[in-house]
Design a protein around this motif. Structure first.
Motif, PDB file in Angstrom:
ATOM      1  N   VAL A 296       0.866  -1.170   0.000  1.00  0.00           N
ATOM      2  CA  VAL A 296       0.000   0.000   0.000  1.00  0.00           C
ATOM      3  C   VAL A 296       0.905   1.222   0.000  1.00  0.00           C
ATOM      4  CG1 VAL A 296      -1.685   1.346   1.305  1.00  0.00           C
ATOM      5  CG2 VAL A 296      -1.924  -1.136   1.148  1.00  0.00           C
ATOM      6  N   TYR A 297       0.633   2.131  -0.898  1.00  0.00           N
ATOM      7  CA  TYR A 297       1.448   3.344  -0.991  1.00  0.00           C
ATOM      8  C   TYR A 297       0.976   4.380   0.012  1.00  0.00           C
ATOM      9  CZ  TYR A 297       4.121   2.127  -5.138  1.00  0.00           C
ATOM     10  OH  TYR A 297       5.016   1.562  -6.003  1.00  0.00           O
ATOM     11  N   LEU A 298       1.899   4.812   0.856  1.00  0.00           N
ATOM     12  CA  LEU A 298       1.550   5.908   1.773  1.00  0.00           C
ATOM     13  C   LEU A 298       2.086   7.201   1.169  1.00  0.00           C
ATOM     14  CD1 LEU A 298       0.419   7.102   4.341  1.00  0.00           C
ATOM     15  CD2 LEU A 298       2.518   6.455   5.527  1.00  0.00           C
ATOM     16  N   LEU A 299       1.179   8.071   0.820  1.00  0.00           N
ATOM     17  CA  LEU A 299       1.537   9.331   0.172  1.00  0.00           C
ATOM     18  C   LEU A 299       1.054  10.504   1.010  1.00  0.00           C
ATOM     19  CD1 LEU A 299       0.239   8.136  -3.273  1.00  0.00           C
ATOM     20  CD2 LEU A 299       2.631   8.673  -2.826  1.00  0.00           C
ATOM     21  N   ARG A 300       1.904  11.522   1.107  1.00  0.00           N
ATOM     22  CA  ARG A 300       1.471  12.729   1.828  1.00  0.00           C
ATOM     23  C   ARG A 300       1.470  13.885   0.824  1.00  0.00           C
ATOM     24  NH1 ARG A 300       5.097  13.056   6.475  1.00  0.00           N
ATOM     25  NH2 ARG A 300       4.000  11.171   7.082  1.00  0.00           N
ATOM     26  N   LEU A 301       0.343  14.513   0.703  1.00  0.00           N
ATOM     27  CA  LEU A 301       0.215  15.608  -0.257  1.00  0.00           C
ATOM     28  C   LEU A 301       0.028  16.930   0.495  1.00  0.00           C
ATOM     29  CD1 LEU A 301      -0.055  16.531  -3.243  1.00  0.00           C
ATOM     30  CD2 LEU A 301      -2.538  16.194  -2.995  1.00  0.00           C
ATOM     31  N   TYR A 302       1.021  17.789   0.330  1.00  0.00           N
ATOM     32  CA  TYR A 302       0.929  19.118   0.949  1.00  0.00           C
ATOM     33  C   TYR A 302       0.266  20.076  -0.031  1.00  0.00           C
ATOM     34  CZ  TYR A 302       3.817  17.923   4.949  1.00  0.00           C
ATOM     35  OH  TYR A 302       4.285  17.378   6.112  1.00  0.00           O
ATOM     36  N   ILE A 303      -0.789  20.708   0.434  1.00  0.00           N
ATOM     37  CA  ILE A 303      -1.512  21.638  -0.430  1.00  0.00           C
ATOM     38  C   ILE A 303      -1.739  22.960   0.302  1.00  0.00           C
ATOM     39  CG2 ILE A 303      -2.743  19.817  -1.698  1.00  0.00           C
ATOM     40  CD1 ILE A 303      -5.054  21.337   0.490  1.00  0.00           C
ATOM     41  N   ALA A 304      -2.149  23.955  -0.454  1.00  0.00           N
ATOM     42  CA  ALA A 304      -2.625  25.201   0.154  1.00  0.00           C
ATOM     43  C   ALA A 304      -4.087  25.299  -0.247  1.00  0.00           C
ATOM     44  CB  ALA A 304      -1.824  26.386  -0.375  1.00  0.00           C
ATOM     45  N   ALA A 305      -4.962  25.211   0.755  1.00  0.00           N
ATOM     46  CA  ALA A 305      -6.404  25.148   0.498  1.00  0.00           C
ATOM     47  C   ALA A 305      -6.849  26.291  -0.410  1.00  0.00           C
ATOM     48  CB  ALA A 305      -7.164  25.186   1.811  1.00  0.00           C
ATOM     49  N   GLY A 306      -7.635  25.930  -1.400  1.00  0.00           N
ATOM     50  CA  GLY A 306      -8.216  26.948  -2.262  1.00  0.00           C
ATOM     51  C   GLY A 306      -7.386  27.293  -3.479  1.00  0.00           C
ATOM     52  N   GLU A 307      -6.179  26.729  -3.561  1.00  0.00           N
ATOM     53  CA  GLU A 307      -5.337  27.079  -4.702  1.00  0.00           C
ATOM     54  C   GLU A 307      -5.501  26.120  -5.862  1.00  0.00           C
ATOM     55  OE1 GLU A 307      -1.310  27.983  -3.910  1.00  0.00           O
ATOM     56  OE2 GLU A 307      -1.965  30.000  -3.308  1.00  0.00           O
ATOM     57  N   GLN A 308      -5.480  26.693  -7.038  1.00  0.00           N
ATOM     58  CA  GLN A 308      -5.722  25.933  -8.261  1.00  0.00           C
ATOM     59  C   GLN A 308      -4.720  24.791  -8.433  1.00  0.00           C
ATOM     60  OE1 GLN A 308      -8.372  26.131  -9.924  1.00  0.00           O
ATOM     61  NE2 GLN A 308      -7.791  24.670 -11.544  1.00  0.00           N
ATOM     62  N   ASN A 309      -3.450  25.075  -8.236  1.00  0.00           N
ATOM     63  CA  ASN A 309      -2.437  24.026  -8.401  1.00  0.00           C
ATOM     64  C   ASN A 309      -2.630  22.889  -7.396  1.00  0.00           C
ATOM     65  OD1 ASN A 309      -0.926  24.868 -10.633  1.00  0.00           O
ATOM     66  ND2 ASN A 309       0.159  26.390  -9.371  1.00  0.00           N
ATOM     67  N   SER A 310      -3.095  23.237  -6.220  1.00  0.00           N
ATOM     68  CA  SER A 310      -3.330  22.213  -5.206  1.00  0.00           C
ATOM     69  C   SER A 310      -4.488  21.311  -5.634  1.00  0.00           C
ATOM     70  CB  SER A 310      -3.635  22.857  -3.855  1.00  0.00           C
ATOM     71  OG  SER A 310      -2.469  23.494  -3.354  1.00  0.00           O
ATOM     72  N   LYS A 311      -5.540  21.922  -6.168  1.00  0.00           N
ATOM     73  CA  LYS A 311      -6.688  21.132  -6.656  1.00  0.00           C
ATOM     74  C   LYS A 311      -6.242  20.205  -7.789  1.00  0.00           C
ATOM     75  CE  LYS A 311     -10.317  24.481  -5.710  1.00  0.00           C
ATOM     76  NZ  LYS A 311     -10.597  25.765  -6.358  1.00  0.00           N
TER      77      LYS A 311
ATOM     78  N   ALA B 291      -3.289  19.064  -8.365  1.00  0.00           N
ATOM     79  CA  ALA B 291      -2.421  18.011  -7.841  1.00  0.00           C
ATOM     80  C   ALA B 291      -3.246  16.889  -7.232  1.00  0.00           C
ATOM     81  CB  ALA B 291      -1.467  18.590  -6.799  1.00  0.00           C
ATOM     82  N   ARG B 292      -4.272  17.256  -6.480  1.00  0.00           N
ATOM     83  CA  ARG B 292      -5.116  16.256  -5.836  1.00  0.00           C
ATOM     84  C   ARG B 292      -5.811  15.400  -6.913  1.00  0.00           C
ATOM     85  NH1 ARG B 292      -9.232  19.281  -3.137  1.00  0.00           N
ATOM     86  NH2 ARG B 292      -7.692  19.849  -1.570  1.00  0.00           N
ATOM     87  N   ASP B 293      -6.361  16.076  -7.928  1.00  0.00           N
ATOM     88  CA  ASP B 293      -7.045  15.350  -9.005  1.00  0.00           C
ATOM     89  C   ASP B 293      -6.077  14.433  -9.746  1.00  0.00           C
ATOM     90  OD1 ASP B 293      -9.269  16.676  -8.259  1.00  0.00           O
ATOM     91  OD2 ASP B 293      -9.283  18.110  -9.938  1.00  0.00           O
ATOM     92  N   ASN B 294      -4.915  14.966 -10.068  1.00  0.00           N
ATOM     93  CA  ASN B 294      -3.927  14.160 -10.794  1.00  0.00           C
ATOM     94  C   ASN B 294      -3.472  12.965  -9.971  1.00  0.00           C
ATOM     95  OD1 ASN B 294      -3.903  15.704 -13.143  1.00  0.00           O
ATOM     96  ND2 ASN B 294      -2.405  17.148 -12.291  1.00  0.00           N
TER      97      ASN B 294
END
Lengths: 107, 489
Positions: free
Chosen positions: A16-31, A33-36
């Motif tokens: 099982v892959y454990l991945l941590r995704l750091y985002i800045a809420a509300g930012e386009q690039n973060s969205k 990244a999550r989708d990708n």
């Protein structure tokens, strides 16, 4: 072609892959990244990933501890070795390569 | 309201870095960004760190973001300067953020610096920081690998700093003569309110560090390249005047004391210049300096002699054996000898005392014997400061300054010759040394430099006889070798 069949069987079937995704809420690039990342997990890992999302705007301490200075940042925590990918993960080939998920460069 | 804002003096944040606030007319622009550029090893990081360190000691918290060095290395380097950063970190006055990026980081698509901003926002709130240093920002900038993104993100960082009224220092490595680098930082230079460049010039004898303020939006500033040192407890900039640093037109010749000396120096010393006589103990530095002194007094010119090695009586008495009688000049009020123990006061007190005496006595020439003793004022840095400030003060007033410096011989010779690193303002440099020749130890004199003159570049025999110094084989014989003596022999 099912890429999940590349690589070592144990890794592909049980890991099982454990991945941590750091985002800045509300930012386009973060969205993006999550989708990708979601798409990669579905398509190539059959959902065998545990994605931990950290919003740097509310939890800067974790970002500091992980030495994360840009958003979005994806960290592959396990399987080892640890890998860091920055950006909106728009270049799928590069992400796959970094996560050792085969692809055209193989693994 | 607006008018008031416009005419208001720009607020400045004192750096408390020795001498720096003077050349900055108060300090760094408060709540604004200063860019420090310089090649590797020019002292950029130490500069940024000292700004935070001195601020923290004065109660102002700060954040140091290291893009290149490990936090442990930053702490260790600071300790060599006697700065205990850990204590300040524990006291909540300093935070060091290690922002070295994993070299194996993969880039895939667009990103921004929000995480960094979130971290510094969080940290600055936690300790109430108003000062921040981004050390080796060029390392972060390499990550962007796209000019548009780089500008956008550095702009966002700058906006954040302004919004939070942070007094910031950004340091970047600038390879001199690399036009690619320069255009890269033009944008940063434009953005910053203040731009400072640090240089390391290889000198004739020892390399000199220099600091130059390139730009200071809304403020006047000193426009020279100021020499500075980094030892032993931090940066020390010498805010000597514009006038002293600019190599102004050389004054007329003034006899070095004898015709032979003048011949070797192609006319003697220059009025208002700084002269350094270097040599090991017993080579004749004091004798040579006093040869100059007596000739000047014989011409009716006033000389102030600052002795840091021995008492007036001992010095004047010792000069009788090479036939230099200073008593008449002292009696006539032309020579004033002041002796002091360097360790009796700090640099400032010595300077104040010296400047006051110069102001009252108004000498044409000042002799300092020996600057090597200045180290006993506390540190090599104190000595450097004293020598630089005195030299600057004298130059501004057209006073000739003759200094001696004792070298220990051997490996330390060149360092001593450079004269505590003050070589950048020395106009003439004379080296006295012992050389073994035909089984005998002989004194030799070499003029290492004498600005604006076609001086001799050879070693000359230098003899101390009971009637003064002689350079056998040089022009006129002794006896007639004091061109400026006027009828009182």
């Amino acid at each position: 072609m099912n890429r999940t069949e590349n690589g070592t069987p144990e890794m592909q079937k049980e890991q099982v892959y454990l991945l941590r995704l750091y985002i800045a809420a509300g930012e386009q690039n973060s969205k993006l990244a999550r989708d990708n990342l979601d798409r990669i997990c579905q398509e190539y890992l059959n959902g065998r990933c545990n994605i931990e999302e950290v919003d740097v705007l509310t939890d800067f301490e974790s970002a500091l501890a992980d030495r994360v200075f840009v958003t979005p940042t994806l960290i592959l925590v396990t399987p080892e070795p640890r890998v860091t990918v920055i950006g909106n993960l728009g270049d799928k080939e590069r992400v796959m390569l970094a996560l050792r998920l085969g692809g055209k460069y193989g693994s | 309201m607006m008018v008031k804002g416009e005419i208001q003096q720009l607020a400045k944040a004192a750096s408390r870095i020795s001498g720096f606030d003077e050349v900055m007319y108060g300090g760094l622009p408060e709540g604004r960004t200063t860019l420090i550029e310089g090649g590797p090893g020019t002292g950029k990081s130490i500069f940024g760190l000292e700004f935070l360190y001195r601020g923290a000691l004065a109660g102002q918290a700060g954040i140091f973001i290291a893009f290149e060095e490990r936090a442990s290395a930053v702490r260790r380097n600071a300790l060599t300067l006697g700065w205990d950063l850990v204590a300040l970190e524990k006291a909540g006055k300093l935070a060091i953020i290690e922002a070295r990026l994993d070299p194996a980081t993969v880039v895939s698509g667009d990103f921004n610096l929000r995480a960094l901003l979130a971290i510094i926002e969080g940290q600055s709130k936690a300790i109430g920081a108003r000062r921040i240093v981004f050390d080796a920002l060029d390392v972060l900038m390499r990550l962007f690998d796209n000019a548009a993104r780089e500008r956008r993100e550095i702009h966002a960082l700058h906006e954040w700093l302004l919004d939070h009224e942070m007094t910031a220092i950004l340091t970047v490595k600038a390879a001199e003569g690399n036009s690619g680098h320069l255009s890269r930082y033009e944008f940063l230079e434009f953005m910053a309110d203040c731009v400072i460049r640090l240089l390391q010039r290889p000198g004739e004898w020892v390399s000199t560090r220099e600091l130059q303020i390139i730009k200071y939006r809304g403020s006047d500033f000193g426009r020279n390249a100021y020499p500075f040192v980094i030892e032993p407890d931090g940066i020390s900039i010498i805010p000597i005047s514009e006038f002293a640093l600019q190599h102004q037109a050389l004054g007329p010749h003034v006899s070095a004391g004898t015709r032979q000396l003048d011949a070797v120096l192609a006319g003697g010393f220059r009025r208002g210049s700084s002269i350094l006589i270097v040599g090991a103990s017993g080579t004749g530095k004091t004798t040579m300096a006093n040869t100059f002194v007596r000739a000047a007094c014989d011409r009716g010119e006033k000389v102030l002699y600052l002795g840091f090695e021995e008492s007036e009586k001992a010095m004047v008495g010792a000069m009788l054996s090479p036939g230099i009688d200073l008593h008449p000049a002292i009696k006539a009020g032309l020579l004033k000898v002041i002796t002091a123990m360097p360790e009796a006061h700090g640099t400032e007190k010595h300077l104040v005392r010296t400047f006051r005496t110069i102001g009252e006595f108004e000498p044409a020439h000042v002799v300092v014997d020996a600057i090597s003793a200045f180290e006993r004022m506390g540190s090599p840095r104190a000595a450097f400061e004293f020598a630089m400030r005195l030299a600057g003060w004298c130059k501004d007033r057209g006073i000739t300054l003759v200094m001696t410096n004792q070298s220990s011989g051997g490996e330390g010779e060149r360092v001593a010759i450079s004269g505590l690193g003050i070589s950048s303002i020395i106009d003439a440099l004379v080296w006295l040394r012992f050389v073994e020749e035909d089984g005998k130890l002989k004194r030799k004199l070499l003029v290492i430099k004498s600005r604006g003159s076609n001086h001799s570049t050879q070693y000359h025999d230098f003899k101390i006889t009971d009637h003064g110094v002689e350079l056998p084989g040089e022009t006129t014989p002794t006896g007639q070798d004091r061109p400026d003596r006027r009828g009182d022999e």
